[in-house]
Scaffold this motif. Structure first.
Motif, PDB file in Angstrom:
ATOM      1  N   LYS A 156       0.559  -1.240   0.160  1.00 57.66           N
ATOM      2  CA  LYS A 156       0.004   0.073  -0.092  1.00 57.66           C
ATOM      3  C   LYS A 156       0.832   1.344   0.052  1.00 57.66           C
ATOM      4  O   LYS A 156       1.923   1.316   0.554  1.00 57.66           O
ATOM      5  CB  LYS A 156      -0.968   0.088   1.289  1.00 57.66           C
ATOM      6  N   ASP A 170      -3.186   4.685  -7.917  1.00 58.15           N
ATOM      7  CA  ASP A 170      -3.388   4.219  -6.650  1.00 58.15           C
ATOM      8  C   ASP A 170      -3.732   5.284  -5.873  1.00 58.15           C
ATOM      9  O   ASP A 170      -4.240   5.209  -4.407  1.00 58.15           O
ATOM     10  CB  ASP A 170      -1.969   3.773  -6.047  1.00 58.15           C
ATOM     11  N   GLN A 195      -7.338  -1.581  -1.921  1.00 54.85           N
ATOM     12  CA  GLN A 195      -6.446  -2.631  -1.640  1.00 54.85           C
ATOM     13  C   GLN A 195      -5.089  -2.282  -1.800  1.00 54.85           C
ATOM     14  O   GLN A 195      -3.895  -2.775  -1.476  1.00 54.85           O
ATOM     15  CB  GLN A 195      -6.733  -3.763  -2.449  1.00 54.85           C
ATOM     16  N   GLU A 216       1.592  -2.663   6.486  1.00 53.59           N
ATOM     17  CA  GLU A 216       0.960  -2.672   4.850  1.00 53.59           C
ATOM     18  C   GLU A 216       1.694  -1.647   4.086  1.00 53.59           C
ATOM     19  O   GLU A 216       1.530  -1.800   2.821  1.00 53.59           O
ATOM     20  CB  GLU A 216      -0.336  -2.467   4.973  1.00 53.59           C
TER      21      GLU A 216
END
Length: 450
Positions: A156, A170, A195, A216
């Motif tokens: 991420k 993104d 995600q 993450e």
């Protein structure tokens, strides 16, 4: 904003003024109103329809800080291609370099001697990095994120609600009821962007810490100042907090300086002593020629080189990127245009503009404020300062801003279409700045009848 008042002005008065100004624009731009049947929606890029006047002006030529349109109007340009021409239209050193290179080849997938000069100049101006070239800052941000994921093994990117990093998929997220969701209006969006990204409020280090604690996040991608909205400045200590949190949690810190290069030589990060792991700059970095750069700190570059590379396409780079025209323009801009002297002139002019706009706002008794980051100035039709993207969104006043923009254009001044941004270039004169302040004062007088 409450009731039928927007930014302290009655909605009816705004609508009446906007109608008069739109009609005046249409009368005085007969050649520009001709619509091409060959382009989708009549324009070569869809957002050209988003300018607030009834139809876009059509440019005949641009030089320095003046645009001349096909209807013969000479317009003081404070938009400057939304930063692409921040150093003025066609700076002489860049134009000379392009003419010289054009006779030696336009693209050949190999470096030129100017490429070596440009690399050394990038390090001199922005700091010690290992550099790569792209064609747009969107591409540069996208490639930087690939490297961040490769060296951290994490999926991420952390971005700030209301951010702008070009059209990187993104980063096209926002916060809604505390959740990261795709921004409204995205065309053909299929993938679940939550995600790939997490959005948190700007200036909220607790929210950053909580997001990083998941393990993450590969990288924090941020502008030093939120710019593509109602401009939001960082709180004291915010950037040091980001640096500390990124280091503590093993994430990389990427600064996107594409707009904040207005801050001074080397951008906001160099001026304020920030320590990013990666840096991106685009738009004006090659004097208006399509080019962007992205750099890796020596430590990140070493980690990237040490990874277990898999044969195949990296997903980074495009055929026409890193071409000799870019090298020539980049070297000329960094050595002869992006200079301390030019930045000093830009800074002084921007301070003059900000002071003039602030006085006009006070004279008309409006609850607005002015924000400046180096050569970049913005008036905001709400009280300030703003602290995050949600506050910036609430401060945005589309109908009022559009009316002001068209009013300024009819008085010979062009500002950025998507927000109330103005740039001062080395070519911008005090007389042009004073004309903009006078036009702004006149527009506010019509809107408030004072």
């Amino acid at each position: 904003m409450s009731g039928d008042r927007i930014g302290g002005i009655g909605a009816g008065r705004i609508a009446a003024f906007a109608a008069r100004e739109a009609a005046a624009f249409a009368r005085t731009h007969p050649r520009a109103r001709v619509v091409s049947e060959d382009w989708l929606d009549g324009v070569p890029m869809h957002w050209m329809r988003d300018w607030p006047q009834p139809f876009p002006i059509v440019v005949a030529r641009a030089k320095g800080a003046v645009i001349t349109d096909v209807d013969g109007h000479a317009i003081d340009d404070f938009c400057l291609g939304d930063t692409g021409s921040m150093f003025g239209h066609s700076p002489a050193p860049v134009a000379r370099a392009l003419r010289a290179q054009a006779g030696r080849g336009l693209t050949y997938m190999l470096p030129s001697e100017a490429a070596h000069r440009a690399g050394a100049l990038l390090t001199q101006v922005f700091g010690r990095m290992k550099w790569q070239l792209a064609t747009t800052a969107t591409d540069a941000n996208r490639f930087a994120l690939r490297v961040a994921r490769a060296v951290t093994g994490r999926p991420k990117v952390l971005v700030f609600d209301g951010c702008y990093h070009g059209t990187v998929d993104d980063t096209m997220v926002c916060l809604r009821d505390g959740r990261t969701v795709a921004r409204p209006g995205l065309v053909g969006q299929v993938a679940d962007l939550s995600q790939l990204a997490v959005a948190v409020p700007f200036n909220d280090l607790d929210a950053v810490a909580a997001a990083l604690a998941t393990g993450e996040v590969a990288a924090i991608l941020t502008e030093p100042v939120m710019t593509n909205c109602c401009m939001v400045l960082p709180d004291p200590g915010f950037h040091q907090g980001l640096r500390d949190l990124a280091s503590r949690h093993g994430a990389l810190l990427i600064l996107d300086e594409t707009h904040t290069i207005s801050s001074g030589l080397g951008g906001y990060g160099r001026v304020h002593g920030l320590r990013p792991d990666m840096l991106v700059a685009g738009k004006c970095v090659a004097g208006g020629v399509p080019a962007a750069v992205w750099g890796l700190s020596p430590e990140v570059a070493a980690r990237f080189a040490a990874r277990e590379a898999v044969p195949g396409h990296s997903g980074m780079g495009t055929t026409l990127s890193a071409n000799p025209m870019q090298f020539a323009a980049l070297a000329a801009t960094l050595s002869e245009v992006m200079t301390p002297g030019n930045y000093a002139r830009m800074e002084a002019g921007a301070a003059r503009l900000a002071a003039g706009l602030t006085k006009a706002i006070a004279r008309h008794g409006l609850p607005w404020h002015v924000v400046r980051v180096g050569a970049r100035v913005e008036f905001i039709c709400a009280p300030g300062p703003l602290r995050n993207g949600a506050e910036a969104a609430r401060a945005h006043a589309p109908a009022l801003e559009a009316a002001v923009h068209v009013g300024l254009l009819n008085r010979g001044c062009l500002i950025a279409p998507f927000h109330n941004m103005m740039l001062i270039s080395p070519a911008t004169t005090r007389r042009q700045i004073d004309r903009l302040v006078a036009a702004f004062d006149a527009v506010l007088g019509h809107l408030t009848e004072t």
